[in-house]
Enzyme design. Structure first.
Site, PDB file in Angstrom:
ATOM      1  N   GLY A  41       0.855  -1.176   0.000  1.00  0.00           N
ATOM      2  CA  GLY A  41       0.000   0.000   0.000  1.00  0.00           C
ATOM      3  C   GLY A  41       0.888   1.222   0.000  1.00  0.00           C
ATOM      4  O   GLY A  41       2.048   1.127   0.366  1.00  0.00           O
ATOM      5  N   HIS A  42       0.342   2.378  -0.393  1.00  0.00           N
ATOM      6  CA  HIS A  42       1.200   3.575  -0.423  1.00  0.00           C
ATOM      7  C   HIS A  42       1.441   4.064   0.999  1.00  0.00           C
ATOM      8  O   HIS A  42       0.870   3.536   1.962  1.00  0.00           O
ATOM      9  CB  HIS A  42       0.552   4.657  -1.294  1.00  0.00           C
ATOM     10  CG  HIS A  42      -0.781   5.105  -0.786  1.00  0.00           C
ATOM     11  ND1 HIS A  42      -0.909   5.999   0.255  1.00  0.00           N
ATOM     12  CD2 HIS A  42      -2.028   4.751  -1.148  1.00  0.00           C
ATOM     13  CE1 HIS A  42      -2.181   6.185   0.504  1.00  0.00           C
ATOM     14  NE2 HIS A  42      -2.890   5.443  -0.329  1.00  0.00           N
ATOM     15  N   ASN A  43       2.269   5.115   1.136  1.00  0.00           N
ATOM     16  CA  ASN A  43       2.585   5.653   2.461  1.00  0.00           C
ATOM     17  C   ASN A  43       1.317   6.092   3.185  1.00  0.00           C
ATOM     18  O   ASN A  43       0.470   6.743   2.592  1.00  0.00           O
ATOM     19  CB  ASN A  43       3.499   6.881   2.329  1.00  0.00           C
ATOM     20  CG  ASN A  43       4.911   6.467   2.034  1.00  0.00           C
ATOM     21  OD1 ASN A  43       5.330   5.368   2.392  1.00  0.00           O
ATOM     22  ND2 ASN A  43       5.648   7.337   1.364  1.00  0.00           N
ATOM     23  N   GLY A  44       1.208   5.745   4.442  1.00  0.00           N
ATOM     24  CA  GLY A  44       0.060   6.172   5.228  1.00  0.00           C
ATOM     25  C   GLY A  44      -1.200   5.390   4.926  1.00  0.00           C
ATOM     26  O   GLY A  44      -2.302   5.800   5.275  1.00  0.00           O
ATOM     27  N   SER A  45      -1.074   4.232   4.294  1.00  0.00           N
ATOM     28  CA  SER A  45      -2.269   3.464   3.971  1.00  0.00           C
ATOM     29  C   SER A  45      -2.698   2.569   5.125  1.00  0.00           C
ATOM     30  O   SER A  45      -3.789   2.013   5.100  1.00  0.00           O
ATOM     31  CB  SER A  45      -2.039   2.623   2.718  1.00  0.00           C
ATOM     32  OG  SER A  45      -0.923   1.791   2.908  1.00  0.00           O
ATOM     33  N   GLY A  46      -1.858   2.419   6.141  1.00  0.00           N
ATOM     34  CA  GLY A  46      -2.254   1.643   7.323  1.00  0.00           C
ATOM     35  C   GLY A  46      -1.587   0.288   7.436  1.00  0.00           C
ATOM     36  O   GLY A  46      -1.952  -0.501   8.302  1.00  0.00           O
ATOM     37  N   LYS A  47      -0.583   0.030   6.579  1.00  0.00           N
ATOM     38  CA  LYS A  47       0.075  -1.283   6.601  1.00  0.00           C
ATOM     39  C   LYS A  47       0.735  -1.557   7.950  1.00  0.00           C
ATOM     40  O   LYS A  47       0.510  -2.602   8.564  1.00  0.00           O
ATOM     41  CB  LYS A  47       1.192  -1.369   5.540  1.00  0.00           C
ATOM     42  CG  LYS A  47       0.881  -0.819   4.199  1.00  0.00           C
ATOM     43  CD  LYS A  47       2.038  -1.012   3.257  1.00  0.00           C
ATOM     44  CE  LYS A  47       3.234  -0.128   3.519  1.00  0.00           C
ATOM     45  NZ  LYS A  47       3.083   1.267   3.139  1.00  0.00           N
ATOM     46  N   SER A  48       1.571  -0.605   8.404  1.00  0.00           N
ATOM     47  CA  SER A  48       2.314  -0.828   9.648  1.00  0.00           C
ATOM     48  C   SER A  48       1.366  -0.896  10.832  1.00  0.00           C
ATOM     49  O   SER A  48       1.571  -1.684  11.752  1.00  0.00           O
ATOM     50  CB  SER A  48       3.321   0.286   9.869  1.00  0.00           C
ATOM     51  OG  SER A  48       4.270   0.277   8.853  1.00  0.00           O
ATOM     52  N   GLU A 167       8.720  -3.092   6.695  1.00  0.00           N
ATOM     53  CA  GLU A 167       9.594  -2.293   5.823  1.00  0.00           C
ATOM     54  C   GLU A 167      11.059  -2.441   6.221  1.00  0.00           C
ATOM     55  O   GLU A 167      11.814  -1.477   6.233  1.00  0.00           O
ATOM     56  CB  GLU A 167       9.176  -0.824   5.847  1.00  0.00           C
ATOM     57  CG  GLU A 167       7.762  -0.653   5.320  1.00  0.00           C
ATOM     58  CD  GLU A 167       7.396   0.798   5.084  1.00  0.00           C
ATOM     59  OE1 GLU A 167       8.300   1.540   4.662  1.00  0.00           O
ATOM     60  OE2 GLU A 167       6.244   1.164   5.289  1.00  0.00           O
TER      61      GLU A 167
END
Lengths: 280, 261
Positions: A41-48, A167
Site C-alpha cells: 500500500g502507499h505511504n500512510g495506507s495503514g500497513k504498519s 519495511e
C-alpha cells in the site's frame, strides 16, 4: 504447507488519537500458516498499523484478532509476542543490546530462557544470518544491512511461528536489501515460518505467495502476485507500482504485440519474446 | 573529542584487563578513600608502588596516563601553589607579605600533588582497561543490595546500558545535524557569546526531536520483543569472579591495613 489460519483479523477498526479518519477500517483478513504474505500500500495506507495490531502493540477500537485460534487479549499477548517477531524499519533504533550477541539474547532474557539454552540459541541464530563472526561488535560498527540481520537473528532466536518484516529493507542499500530478501527466501524454504512482509518493494512482493493491498485503511484486494500484477491499472489507482516485467509487457501490448494477458515475470517475458521473435 | 583520554577504553588482554570490573571498581573506591586517610611519606610510597605495579601490569603505555593528566594539570598546579605559599609554619625559608615558603607548606604541597597524581592514575587505569559495558555491569552488581530499600536496580541497569549503547549514535547524529545546519549557513564558531549560544538552538532542538523518535522506536521494538519490566528476566551476560580477582583483593586489603597502621 498446512491449511490452517495462523492469524485471523475480524472486522478490525482503529483510529489514532486526533486523526480525522480511521487508520484501519473494518479489516478482515486471514493468513494461512507457512505462507509468505506481503502487505502492500502507499505511504500512510495503514500497513504498519495493521501489523502492530497482530501482537498487541496497537489495540483496535473494535474487532478481534485471533492468533492460532486464540483471541488476542491481555492474558495471551505475551504468549503471542514470544511467537511473533517483528523486524522494524530503522536498523539503529531497534538495537537494544550493547553488542550483537546481547541484542540477539534480549528477547530470550525477557521470556526467562535459561542461560545455557540462550548461549546455544544465540550462536545458532547468528550463524543462520551469517553474523557469528561479529558477535562481540558494537552496533556503531555495523552497516545497516548487518544490523537488520542481527535484528532478524534476535527474532529467529525466539523460535517464532510468524516473522513480520515491517519495511525492514526500506532503509538499506541495494546490496543490504538483497541480503535480507535472500535470507527470507531461504527461511521460506526451511518452511517452519509464516512470513509477513510489509513493503514498497515490488520485487520483494513478487516473491510472495499472497499479496494484500491496503488503501486508506481499507483492504481493497488480495490475491497471488501473478493475479494482481496482471492488472497494473488497478494497482496504479492505489498508488502502487508493478514489477518492471509487467510494465514492459503492458507497453508491448499497447503497441500491439501479441503477448498473453497474464502477469509474466522476467523469465516468462523473455521466453514469450523469443516465441514472438521466432514467429516473425 | 579525540583528545579526551579520560573515560576511554584501551583494548588489550593484560592481567589488569582480565580482572573483574567489580573488583576494579571496589579497589578504586577503596584506594581513593585510603589516599585521604594516610599521613606519612612511606604510605605514599606504598600506594605509589601499587599504582606503578598496576600501570606496568596493564601493558598500556605511560603516554596515555600522562595525557589523562593533562586536562587536570592547571587545577593541580593551582592547588599546589596555594598550599605552597599560604601554609604558615615554623621553619620559614622565605617571606614576602602574606606569601611565605615554609617547610610545612612544602610537605603539604608535595602530598597534595601526590594525591592528585595517584587518584588520576588509578581511575585512568580503571577506564583504560575496562570496557564501558563491563563498568556498567560491575556497577549494577554493586548497587544490587539497594534492592532492599526498593531502589529500581534493574531499571537503572537497563538505562545505563541503553545510554552507553546510544552515546556513539547520538554523537554521529550531532555531527550530522551540525553539518546539515552549516550547509544551510549556520555559523557555530564565530560571534559573541550570545550569538554562539543562539546558534546552538538549530542543533539542540532537532537533536532532541530525534532522541524522542529513537525513544519511541526503541520502546516499540522492546515491547514487541516481550519486555515487561525488570522482573523475571534471565541474563545472557554474566560476570565471572576468578582466582586472580580474589588474590588481587586480598593483596589490596593487606596493603590497606598496612597503610592505615
Amino acid at each position: 504447507m498446512t491449511e490452517q489460519p495462523i492469524i485471523r483479523v475480524k472486522n478490525v477498526t482503529y483510529s489514532y488519537p486526533y486523526a480525522d479518519k480511521p487508520a484501519l477500517n473494518k479489516i478482515n483478513l486471514t493468513i494461512q500458516a507457512g505462507q509468505w504474505v506481503a502487505i502492500v500500500g502507499h505511504n500512510g495506507s495503514g500497513k504498519s498499523t495493521l501489523a502492530k495490531t497482530f501482537n498487541g502493540l496497537i489495540e483496535p477500537q473494535s474487532g478481534e484478532i485471533y492468533f492460532n485460534g486464540k483471541l488476542l487479549n491481555e492474558e495471551t499477548v505475551f504468549d503471542v509476542r514470544s511467537k511473533l517477531g517483528i523486524v522494524f524499519q530503522n536498523p539503529d533504533n531497534q538495537f537494544v543490546g550493547a553488542t550483537v550477541a546481547d541484542d540477539v539474547a534480549f528477547g530470550m532474557e525477557n521470556n526467562g530462557v535459561p542461560r545455557d539454552e540462550m548461549i546455544t540459541r544465540v550462536e545458532a541464530a547468528l550463524r543462520q544470518v551469517h553474523m557469528w563472526d561479529y558477535r562481540h561488535q558494537e552496533p556503531a560498527r555495523l552497516s545497516g544491512g548487518q544490523k537488520q540481520r542481527v535484528a532478524l537473528a534476535g527474532v529467529l532466536a525466539q523460535r517464532p511461528q510468524v516473522i513480520i518484516l515491517d519495511e525492514a529493507t526500506s532503509m538499506l542499500d541495494p546490496q543490504g536489501r538483497r541480503e535480507i530478501i535472500n535470507l527470507m527466501t531461504q527461511l521460506r524454504q526451511d518452511g517452519n515460518f509464516t512470513i509477513i512482509s510489509i513493503t514498497h518493494d515490488v520485487d520483494e512482493a513478487a516473491l510472495t505467495d499472497q499479496l494484500v493491498v491496503i488503501d486508506d485503511g481499507v483492504l481493497v484486494n488480495t490475491g497471488t502476485p501473478s493475479e494482481l500484477f496482471a492488472d497494473p491499472e488497478q494497482l496504479h489507482r492505489h498508488g502502487l507500482t508493478v514489477p518492471l516485467s509487467a510494465r514492459i509487457s503492458q507497453q508491448l501490448r499497447t503497441a500491439d504485440y501479441a503477448l498473453p494477458d497474464r502477469y509474466l515475470n522476467d523469465r516468462q517475458l523473455v521466453d514469450e519474446l523469443w516465441t514472438l521473435h521466432s514467429k516473425m | 573529542m579525540d583528545k579526551m583520554i579520560f573515560g576511554r577504553y584501551y583494548p588489550g588482554n593484560s592481567f589488569v584487563h582480565r580482572l573483574d570490573p567489580r573488583l576494579k571498581l571496589v579497589v578504586n573506591i577503596m584506594f581513593i578513600v585510603l589516599i585521604f586517610l594516610i599521613k606519612h611519606w612511606y604510605d605514599y610510597a606504598l600506594l605509589g608502588g601499587v599504582v606503578i605495579a598496576g600501570v606496568l601490569l596493564s601493558g598500556v603505555s605511560l603516554k596515555f596516563f600522562l595525557r589523562g593528566l593533562r586536562p587536570m594539570l592547571w587545577l593541580i598546579l593551582f592547588t599546589v601553589g596555594l598550599q605552597l605559599f599560604f601554609t604558615s609554619g615554623q621553619h620559614v625559608y622565605w617571606q614576602w607579605g602574606v606569601l611565605s615558603l615554609s617547610q610545612e607548606g612544602l610537605i603539604n604541597a608535595t602530598y597534595i600533588a601526590l594525591r592528585f597524581l595517584l587518584i588520576i592514575f588509578m581511575s585512568t587505569l580503571l577506564t583504560l582497561t575496562t570496557q564501558p559495558l563491563a563498568i556498567a555491569d560491575g556497577m549494577e552488581y554493586l548497587i544490587r543490595p539497594l534492592k532492599v530499600v526498593h531502589f529500581p536496580v534493574n531499571d537503572v541497569a537497563l538505562m545505563l546500558s541503553i545510554a552507553l549503547r546510544f552515546v556513539p549514535k547520538l554523537m554521529d547524529e550531532t555531527t550530522k545535524i551540525m553539518n546539515a545546519q552549516r550547509a544551510r549557513g549556520v555559523d557555530f564558531n564565530n560571534g559573541s557569546l550570545i550569538k554562539r549560544v543562539k546558534a546552538l538552538i538549530p542543533l539542540l532542538i532537532p537533536l532532541m526531536m530525534s532522541s524522542l523518535d529513537i525513544a519511541t522506536d526503541l520502546t516499540t521494538a522492546m515491547i514487541s520483543r516481550g519486555y515487561r519490566d525488570g522482573e523475571g528476566r534471565t541474563r545472557y551476560r554474566i560476570l565471572k569472579w576468578q582466582r586472580a580477582d580474589s588474590l588481587t583483593l586480598v593483596a589490596f586489603v593487606v596493603i590497606t591495613v598496612v597503610a592505615i597502621i
